[in-house]
Design a protein around this motif. Sequence first.
Motif, PDB file in Angstrom:
ATOM      1  N   VAL A  23     -17.100   8.814 -24.504  1.00 53.52           N
ATOM      2  CA  VAL A  23     -17.920   9.545 -23.547  1.00 53.52           C
ATOM      3  C   VAL A  23     -18.199  10.951 -24.052  1.00 53.52           C
ATOM      4  N   HIS A  24     -19.132  11.604 -23.367  1.00 52.36           N
ATOM      5  CA  HIS A  24     -19.479  12.978 -23.712  1.00 52.36           C
ATOM      6  C   HIS A  24     -18.317  13.898 -23.365  1.00 52.36           C
ATOM      7  N   ILE A  25     -18.189  14.949 -24.142  1.00 50.08           N
ATOM      8  CA  ILE A  25     -17.038  15.839 -23.990  1.00 50.08           C
ATOM      9  C   ILE A  25     -17.008  16.510 -22.610  1.00 50.08           C
ATOM     10  N   GLU A  26     -18.177  16.808 -22.048  1.00 53.42           N
ATOM     11  CA  GLU A  26     -18.167  17.493 -20.750  1.00 53.42           C
ATOM     12  C   GLU A  26     -17.745  16.585 -19.602  1.00 53.42           C
ATOM     13  N   ARG A  27     -17.693  15.289 -19.851  1.00 48.07           N
ATOM     14  CA  ARG A  27     -17.239  14.359 -18.814  1.00 48.07           C
ATOM     15  C   ARG A  27     -15.739  14.120 -18.870  1.00 48.07           C
ATOM     16  N   LEU A  28     -15.080  14.706 -19.842  1.00 44.64           N
ATOM     17  CA  LEU A  28     -13.646  14.506 -19.997  1.00 44.64           C
ATOM     18  C   LEU A  28     -12.884  15.718 -19.465  1.00 44.64           C
ATOM     19  N   SER A  29     -11.825  15.434 -18.746  1.00 45.11           N
ATOM     20  CA  SER A  29     -10.930  16.522 -18.363  1.00 45.11           C
ATOM     21  C   SER A  29     -10.145  16.933 -19.606  1.00 45.11           C
ATOM     22  N   ASP A  30      -9.487  18.066 -19.542  1.00 45.19           N
ATOM     23  CA  ASP A  30      -8.692  18.511 -20.693  1.00 45.19           C
ATOM     24  C   ASP A  30      -7.638  17.471 -21.057  1.00 45.19           C
ATOM     25  N   ARG A  31      -7.017  16.912 -20.044  1.00 45.97           N
ATOM     26  CA  ARG A  31      -5.975  15.917 -20.274  1.00 45.97           C
ATOM     27  C   ARG A  31      -6.552  14.656 -20.924  1.00 45.97           C
ATOM     28  N   SER A  32      -7.707  14.194 -20.430  1.00 49.23           N
ATOM     29  CA  SER A  32      -8.343  13.007 -20.996  1.00 49.23           C
ATOM     30  C   SER A  32      -8.806  13.250 -22.424  1.00 49.23           C
ATOM     31  N   PHE A  33      -9.309  14.449 -22.672  1.00 50.40           N
ATOM     32  CA  PHE A  33      -9.757  14.788 -24.020  1.00 50.40           C
ATOM     33  C   PHE A  33      -8.585  14.747 -25.007  1.00 50.40           C
ATOM     34  N   VAL A  34      -7.462  15.352 -24.635  1.00 49.65           N
ATOM     35  CA  VAL A  34      -6.285  15.365 -25.515  1.00 49.65           C
ATOM     36  C   VAL A  34      -5.788  13.945 -25.744  1.00 49.65           C
ATOM     37  N   ARG A  35      -5.788  13.136 -24.700  1.00 51.17           N
ATOM     38  CA  ARG A  35      -5.331  11.748 -24.823  1.00 51.17           C
ATOM     39  C   ARG A  35      -6.245  10.963 -25.766  1.00 51.17           C
ATOM     40  N   MET A  36      -7.565  11.106 -25.579  1.00 47.11           N
ATOM     41  CA  MET A  36      -8.515  10.416 -26.440  1.00 47.11           C
ATOM     42  C   MET A  36      -8.337  10.860 -27.892  1.00 47.11           C
ATOM     43  N   TRP A  37      -8.263  12.156 -28.100  1.00 50.55           N
ATOM     44  CA  TRP A  37      -8.134  12.714 -29.447  1.00 50.55           C
ATOM     45  C   TRP A  37      -6.873  12.182 -30.141  1.00 50.55           C
ATOM     46  N   ASN A  38      -5.735  12.259 -29.431  1.00 52.80           N
ATOM     47  CA  ASN A  38      -4.469  11.807 -30.011  1.00 52.80           C
ATOM     48  C   ASN A  38      -4.457  10.300 -30.255  1.00 52.80           C
ATOM     49  N   ASP A  39      -5.022   9.524 -29.332  1.00 47.03           N
ATOM     50  CA  ASP A  39      -5.082   8.075 -29.515  1.00 47.03           C
ATOM     51  C   ASP A  39      -5.913   7.708 -30.735  1.00 47.03           C
TER      52      ASP A  39
END
Length: 161
Positions: A23-39
Amino acid sequence: MPEITVVKVERVAEPGIGSGRLVHIERLSDRSFVRMWNDLIDHEPTGQILTAWIAKEELRSLLACARQQAPRSVISHRLFRFYSWCANADIPELARLAETICEWWNETLAFITTGVTNARTEGTNRLIKDAARVAFGFRNLDNQRRRVRLACTHNVIKPAA
């Protein structure tokens, strides 16, 4: 009669991707972004998905200049960031994307600076081609023209008396 077996296949989402798309970065919360990045770092050994996602976000940042009415210096900076990222990525698809943006840069820049597109013209052209394809067998060219006009404008042209 042969027996038919119905098998339900469920789509398994990859880690960090959710429904199977990034998804687009602006649709991700900080927590979701970190989770996606780490995964993606943990479960995708080549790093190509994350690299492609970053390239997509760089391109979106460049195209967002149209909404923001950004000055030319900002547009140039974002274009340089996009080109640099694609060149350093060593992924053939990103290199081709950068080449395509380069080839279409004059048109893209015109859209970014003016906000005007030819989308309506392209859509009408597609309707004309579709209608002409369907009306290919008409022997009367007036009927073929009427069919195209009806498809594009939904206005009926009355035949001349």
